[in-house]
Design a protein around this motif. Sequence first.
Motif, short mmCIF file in Angstrom:
data_model
loop_
_atom_site.label_atom_id
_atom_site.label_comp_id
_atom_site.label_asym_id
_atom_site.label_seq_id
_atom_site.Cartn_x
_atom_site.Cartn_y
_atom_site.Cartn_z
N TYR A 278 13.54 -25.54 -11.63
CA TYR A 278 14.05 -26.92 -12.08
C TYR A 278 13.74 -27.74 -10.83
O TYR A 278 13.25 -27.25 -9.73
N ILE A 279 13.77 -29.09 -11.17
CA ILE A 279 13.39 -30.10 -10.36
C ILE A 279 14.61 -31.03 -10.39
O ILE A 279 15.04 -31.43 -11.39
N LEU A 280 15.13 -31.50 -9.18
CA LEU A 280 16.27 -32.21 -9.10
C LEU A 280 16.11 -33.40 -8.22
O LEU A 280 15.29 -33.67 -7.39
N TYR A 281 16.97 -34.65 -8.50
CA TYR A 281 16.94 -35.69 -7.88
C TYR A 281 18.51 -36.01 -7.27
O TYR A 281 19.37 -35.89 -8.01
N LYS A 282 18.62 -36.06 -5.98
CA LYS A 282 19.75 -35.90 -5.22
C LYS A 282 20.37 -37.46 -4.81
O LYS A 282 19.28 -38.21 -4.21
N ILE A 283 21.44 -37.83 -5.05
CA ILE A 283 22.39 -38.92 -4.44
C ILE A 283 23.03 -38.49 -3.34
O ILE A 283 23.98 -37.81 -3.92
N SER A 284 22.84 -38.61 -2.11
CA SER A 284 23.74 -38.43 -1.00
C SER A 284 24.63 -39.25 -0.52
O SER A 284 24.20 -40.55 -0.49
N PHE A 285 25.74 -39.14 -0.26
CA PHE A 285 26.91 -39.89 0.17
C PHE A 285 27.39 -39.29 1.55
O PHE A 285 28.28 -40.07 2.24
N ILE A 286 26.75 -38.70 2.04
CA ILE A 286 27.06 -38.21 3.51
C ILE A 286 26.44 -39.16 4.52
O ILE A 286 25.11 -39.34 4.57
N GLU A 287 27.34 -39.56 5.48
CA GLU A 287 26.92 -40.35 6.62
C GLU A 287 26.50 -39.59 7.84
O GLU A 287 26.97 -38.39 8.03
N ARG A 288 25.23 -39.95 8.52
CA ARG A 288 24.80 -39.31 9.69
C ARG A 288 25.79 -39.57 10.91
O ARG A 288 26.74 -40.40 10.75
#
Length: 293
Positions: A278-288
């Motif tokens: 599969y192929i995924l598009y990710k939206i991240s909410f993690i702050e560095r």
Amino acid sequence: MVLSGFVPKPSTPQIGKKSLPAHNKTSTSPVDTPKDIDANAVPLDSLSDTSNAPLLTKPQPLKPIPLANPDPLQPLDQLVTKQSVHMLPYIPFVQEISIGIEGVSLLKNTWNLLKNIKKHEPNRPYEYVGNLNILFRKNIQFSADLGYVKLYPDQLKANKHAYSANGFYGSVGLDYLSRYSITDNIYIGLRYSRAHFTNQTIPTQKDEQAIHKKLTASWFELVLGSETRLLDKLNIYGGCTLRLGWLYNFETFNPSENYIIPGYGSNTNKLAPSLNLYILYKISFIERMIKFT
């Protein structure tokens, strides 16, 4: 008005001038001198302009007031020793949301479409599968799959009739995700899957009527998967899953006892392994991590 630093000096009467006594009643002045005026007082207009009083000096120009330092932290830096301070990143409740499509089914659809252009087959199989993943705190991931399929399997010797199957299937479950690098992770989980589809026989003769029946099936899956980042700027990930399904509930279809369950496989197999890409598009909410120096 007497200026500071100046003391009036009585002037000496000039020679050649005769001063008249104040008490002389024979004065030609039309106005008599009042009695309350002191006779020894010296008129102001008799002060000499050539007095020896000190002169006023020019005041020194004022020095400009130095401006305040626009950066108040500079003096503090001289008193405080600089140290590196690391702050732990804020971890939101929802860390990532992933939307993807199944790659194997996409390749099959493309291949069947190309064959249909050449052979003009009226019965063309196709399958569309998408998934949604939500990563929470503690590396707990919610996963859901949804697919729609239409199949025309080859007729087996054990079946009386050829058939077609079309319908929906889906699965939901929880995974535990572990990151072994910045761009790669691995996860393991358990899913519950269910299919709602319709089987219909394909008549071989003109006077033969098709038999169709709505069927359901349920199974559990043990999933082991891995993902890696393909494009950094676009947050595109590619991955694969190895699934082991256990079929525990299904309905029979008498015209074709051996048939395919969409999303699972043959109903004769109680355990069905499968490999999906599969192929995924990710939206991240993690702050560095934030670093102060």
